[in-house]
Design an enzyme around this catalytic site. Structure first.
Site, PDB file in Angstrom:
ATOM      1  N   GLY A   1     -80.514  -6.947  54.515  1.00  0.00           N
ATOM      2  CA  GLY A   1     -80.861  -5.903  55.468  1.00  0.00           C
ATOM      3  C   GLY A   1     -79.714  -5.533  56.395  1.00  0.00           C
ATOM      4  O   GLY A   1     -78.843  -6.347  56.688  1.00  0.00           O
TER       5      GLY A   1
ATOM      6  N   ARG B   1     -81.512  -2.649  64.398  1.00  0.00           N
ATOM      7  CA  ARG B   1     -81.940  -2.914  65.771  1.00  0.00           C
ATOM      8  C   ARG B   1     -80.942  -3.783  66.542  1.00  0.00           C
ATOM      9  O   ARG B   1     -81.029  -3.873  67.771  1.00  0.00           O
ATOM     10  CB  ARG B   1     -83.322  -3.575  65.770  1.00  0.00           C
ATOM     11  CG  ARG B   1     -84.459  -2.588  65.565  1.00  0.00           C
ATOM     12  CD  ARG B   1     -85.806  -3.266  65.612  1.00  0.00           C
ATOM     13  NE  ARG B   1     -86.119  -3.945  64.361  1.00  0.00           N
ATOM     14  CZ  ARG B   1     -87.160  -4.731  64.164  1.00  0.00           C
ATOM     15  NH1 ARG B   1     -88.000  -4.963  65.156  1.00  0.00           N
ATOM     16  NH2 ARG B   1     -87.385  -5.291  62.990  1.00  0.00           N
TER      17      ARG B   1
ATOM     18  N   GLN C   1     -78.436  -6.273  46.314  1.00  0.00           N
ATOM     19  CA  GLN C   1     -79.529  -5.318  46.471  1.00  0.00           C
ATOM     20  C   GLN C   1     -78.913  -4.036  47.015  1.00  0.00           C
ATOM     21  O   GLN C   1     -78.679  -3.897  48.207  1.00  0.00           O
ATOM     22  CB  GLN C   1     -80.594  -5.861  47.428  1.00  0.00           C
ATOM     23  CG  GLN C   1     -81.817  -4.965  47.531  1.00  0.00           C
ATOM     24  CD  GLN C   1     -82.797  -5.422  48.598  1.00  0.00           C
ATOM     25  OE1 GLN C   1     -82.416  -6.115  49.546  1.00  0.00           O
ATOM     26  NE2 GLN C   1     -84.059  -5.009  48.466  1.00  0.00           N
TER      27      GLN C   1
ATOM     28  N   THR D   1     -88.915  -6.691  50.632  1.00  0.00           N
ATOM     29  CA  THR D   1     -88.617  -8.100  50.355  1.00  0.00           C
ATOM     30  C   THR D   1     -88.855  -8.467  48.890  1.00  0.00           C
ATOM     31  O   THR D   1     -88.104  -9.269  48.315  1.00  0.00           O
ATOM     32  CB  THR D   1     -89.450  -9.001  51.271  1.00  0.00           C
ATOM     33  OG1 THR D   1     -90.825  -8.594  51.221  1.00  0.00           O
ATOM     34  CG2 THR D   1     -88.952  -8.923  52.709  1.00  0.00           C
TER      35      THR D   1
ATOM     36  N   GLU E   1    -101.723  -7.941  57.301  1.00  0.00           N
ATOM     37  CA  GLU E   1    -100.818  -7.481  58.355  1.00  0.00           C
ATOM     38  C   GLU E   1    -101.615  -7.123  59.610  1.00  0.00           C
ATOM     39  O   GLU E   1    -102.791  -6.755  59.539  1.00  0.00           O
ATOM     40  CB  GLU E   1    -100.021  -6.261  57.876  1.00  0.00           C
ATOM     41  CG  GLU E   1     -99.066  -6.560  56.731  1.00  0.00           C
ATOM     42  CD  GLU E   1     -98.062  -7.645  57.068  1.00  0.00           C
ATOM     43  OE1 GLU E   1     -97.508  -7.621  58.182  1.00  0.00           O
ATOM     44  OE2 GLU E   1     -97.847  -8.528  56.220  1.00  0.00           O
TER      45      GLU E   1
ATOM     46  N   ASN F   1     -84.083 -10.066  65.017  1.00  0.00           N
ATOM     47  CA  ASN F   1     -83.950  -8.656  64.659  1.00  0.00           C
ATOM     48  C   ASN F   1     -83.220  -7.835  65.711  1.00  0.00           C
ATOM     49  O   ASN F   1     -82.850  -6.690  65.446  1.00  0.00           O
ATOM     50  CB  ASN F   1     -85.332  -8.045  64.410  1.00  0.00           C
ATOM     51  CG  ASN F   1     -85.974  -8.596  63.156  1.00  0.00           C
ATOM     52  OD1 ASN F   1     -85.345  -8.646  62.108  1.00  0.00           O
ATOM     53  ND2 ASN F   1     -87.219  -9.035  63.263  1.00  0.00           N
TER      54      ASN F   1
ATOM     55  N   ARG G   1     -52.466 -26.473  72.315  1.00  0.00           N
ATOM     56  CA  ARG G   1     -52.570 -25.425  71.297  1.00  0.00           C
ATOM     57  C   ARG G   1     -52.613 -26.033  69.895  1.00  0.00           C
ATOM     58  O   ARG G   1     -52.365 -27.227  69.712  1.00  0.00           O
ATOM     59  CB  ARG G   1     -51.408 -24.447  71.463  1.00  0.00           C
ATOM     60  CG  ARG G   1     -51.536 -23.588  72.724  1.00  0.00           C
ATOM     61  CD  ARG G   1     -50.280 -22.781  72.998  1.00  0.00           C
ATOM     62  NE  ARG G   1     -49.930 -21.915  71.866  1.00  0.00           N
ATOM     63  CZ  ARG G   1     -48.798 -21.225  71.793  1.00  0.00           C
ATOM     64  NH1 ARG G   1     -47.909 -21.299  72.794  1.00  0.00           N
ATOM     65  NH2 ARG G   1     -48.534 -20.468  70.757  1.00  0.00           N
TER      66      ARG G   1
ATOM     67  N   ARG H   1     -25.005 -28.993  83.627  1.00  0.00           N
ATOM     68  CA  ARG H   1     -25.301 -28.030  84.688  1.00  0.00           C
ATOM     69  C   ARG H   1     -23.992 -27.713  85.412  1.00  0.00           C
ATOM     70  O   ARG H   1     -23.043 -28.511  85.381  1.00  0.00           O
ATOM     71  CB  ARG H   1     -26.323 -28.593  85.671  1.00  0.00           C
ATOM     72  CG  ARG H   1     -25.909 -29.878  86.343  1.00  0.00           C
ATOM     73  CD  ARG H   1     -27.086 -30.552  87.029  1.00  0.00           C
ATOM     74  NE  ARG H   1     -26.678 -31.752  87.763  1.00  0.00           N
ATOM     75  CZ  ARG H   1     -27.469 -32.777  88.022  1.00  0.00           C
ATOM     76  NH1 ARG H   1     -28.704 -32.768  87.613  1.00  0.00           N
ATOM     77  NH2 ARG H   1     -27.035 -33.815  88.706  1.00  0.00           N
TER      78      ARG H   1
END
Length: 457
Positions: A12, A16, A73, A79, A155, A228, A333, A440
């Site tokens: 899918g 949303r 798909q 489904t 449902e 979702n 690091r 130096r």
């Protein structure tokens, strides 16, 4: 035990979510949702796993790699249509097939194993994973007969008032007799408002054939949560974080404030380690026992020994030994290897460096692309000058060396065992063993110079 298969529905688009990132790749506690599902299934005895992919297919394959086979798909038509894409791989085989959604990151291996066993013990053709919802609004209700078998799944929009009073809901996870599943899928119709092929219709088909359809109810409604949108994603994050943190605490880890501590699902932590607030630990990190981590530390993909302290610091993709003291405000690091009893102090950055046992860089230093021996002291403000604008070069500091404050070691260069580098030196050539190197300018004092300047004004 019968042969077992698993089909993961991950095709899918997830509109949303309102995101460029494919839905099942959205992370929960640092790991993509579909990876959570695959990792839990991988704990079971599964002979073949097939992931149904669609939108973002290549990215899902890149994430899961060889853990799964794949079926495409191309058009998302429901489904049942998704499951039948695995026909070429699985149809005709004997065994039991688990069907689970790739956006259910909280589902546990233990629950799926219990579902398998219940299905096999009941000699069922289909078994629905159910849960009891406090508010079942919007969910499909599971209607059982007097014997406890599934009569139908209805449902919410189609349910009667009596059916809507049922608290047991369909979670969207199933076990099927594999041959019965693919035979029934051929009979599923798209004669509905959405014009899609729905997997629950297989239940109705099997019931009409007189087959046994049963249900197994999980004790935790939360683990069946499907994500979702961003609200559900946040809820899944909250539940997963709580689950992970509680597991560590029960295993002997102290979390001073679990609500502000973020630990990834693959992290391992030893007993009597204390984690302070504001800390994030992620990836494949392994932390030993009796460590102190935090507050406000970030650790990713690190191996850490015992009795080590890391305060208000960042460490990525590195190995850190035992009885090491890091921070505050240090940065370790990637590809650093810090041995036992090392001290890395405040505002010290280590990058791709080996630090030998007992060595110290207490403050304000950068040590990159370096091999540091044992019992070395690196003074405040010292730097390994590793980059010439095109290439990186190695600095080697052998055992028992003392580097004075504010020194520059211009790589490639070696400071040999027991040598001293005077403060303020810029070292461009190798330093012999047990030598003192001073590089130096000689100090010159101009007497009465300020008075002359003032006179000119």
């Amino acid at each position: 035990m019968s042969t077992r298969y698993a089909i993961i529905l991950a095709a899918g688009q997830g509109t949303r979510m309102k995101s460029k990132l494919y839905k099942v790749l959205h992370p929960v506690c640092g790991k993509p949702m579909v990876q959570h599902v695959v990792d839990q299934i991988s704990k079971l005895h599964i002979d073949e796993m097939v992931t149904i992919i669609g939108h973002g297919a290549e990215k899902v394959k890149a994430q899961l790699g060889t853990q799964s086979q794949y079926a495409l798909q191309e058009s998302q038509l429901g489904t049942a249509h998704a499951v039948i894409q695995a026909k070429e791989m699985l149809a005709g085989k004997f065994g039991v097939t688990l069907v689970v959604c790739g956006d259910t990151p909280l589902i546990k291996a233990e629950t799926m194993e219990a579902l398998f066993k219940h299905h096999e013990e009941m000699n069922a053709k289909a078994t629905v994973l159910t849960a009891e919802a406090i508010d079942p609004t919007g969910y499909g209700r599971v209607v059982r007969n007097q014997q406890g078998f599934v009569e139908k799944i209805v449902e919410h929009k189609d349910a009667s008032d009596q059916e809507r009073s049922i608290k047991e809901i369909n979670t969207g996870t199933y076990c099927f007799d594999n041959q019965a599943l693919f035979n029934a899928l051929e009979q599923v119709s798209n004669d509905n408002v959405q014009g899609e092929y729905y997997l629950p219709d297989v239940i109705e088909i099997l019931k009409k054939q007189g087959e046994i359809v049963t249900a197994f109810q999980t004790e935790e409604f939360e683990e069946t949560l499907g994500v979702n949108d961003r609200v559900a994603l946040s809820e899944a994050e909250r539940i997963m974080k709580k689950r992970i943190n509680e597991t560590h605490m029960r295993n002997g880890v102290t979390l001073i404030d679990p609500l502000s501590t973020y630990i990834g699902p693959d992290v391992e932590i030893g007993q009597d380690t204390v984690i302070y607030p504001g800390t994030t630990i992620s990836g494949k990190t392994v932390i030993g026992s009796e460590c102190v981590i935090g507050p406000n530390s970030e650790i990713k993909d690190c191996q850490i020994g015992n009795e080590t302290t890391i305060r208000q610091s960042v460490s990525h993709e590195s190995s850190i030994g035992s009885r090491v003291n890091i921070g505050p405000f240090a940065h370790i690091r990637p590809k650093s290897d810090i041995h036992d009893e090392v001290k890395i102090g405040n505002f010290v950055e280590i990058k791709k460096a080996v630090f030998g046992k007992g060595s110290k860089a207490s403050h304000l230093s950068y040590i990159g692309d370096a091999e540091v021996g044992k019992d070395v002291n690196i003074g405040c403000g010292s730097i390994t000058v590793n980059y010439d604008g095109k290439n990186k070069f190695l600095t080697t500091i052998e055992d028992d060396v003392f580097i004075g404050c504010n020194s520059n070691l211009v790589a490639p260069v070696t400071v040999k065992k027991g040598a001293y580098v005077a403060a303020g030196s810029t070292i461009t050539s190798d330093v012999p063993e047990n030598a003192l190197s001073i590089a130096r300018a000689r100090q010159v004092n101009k007497e009465n110079y300020v008075d002359k300047l003032n006179y000119k004004k």
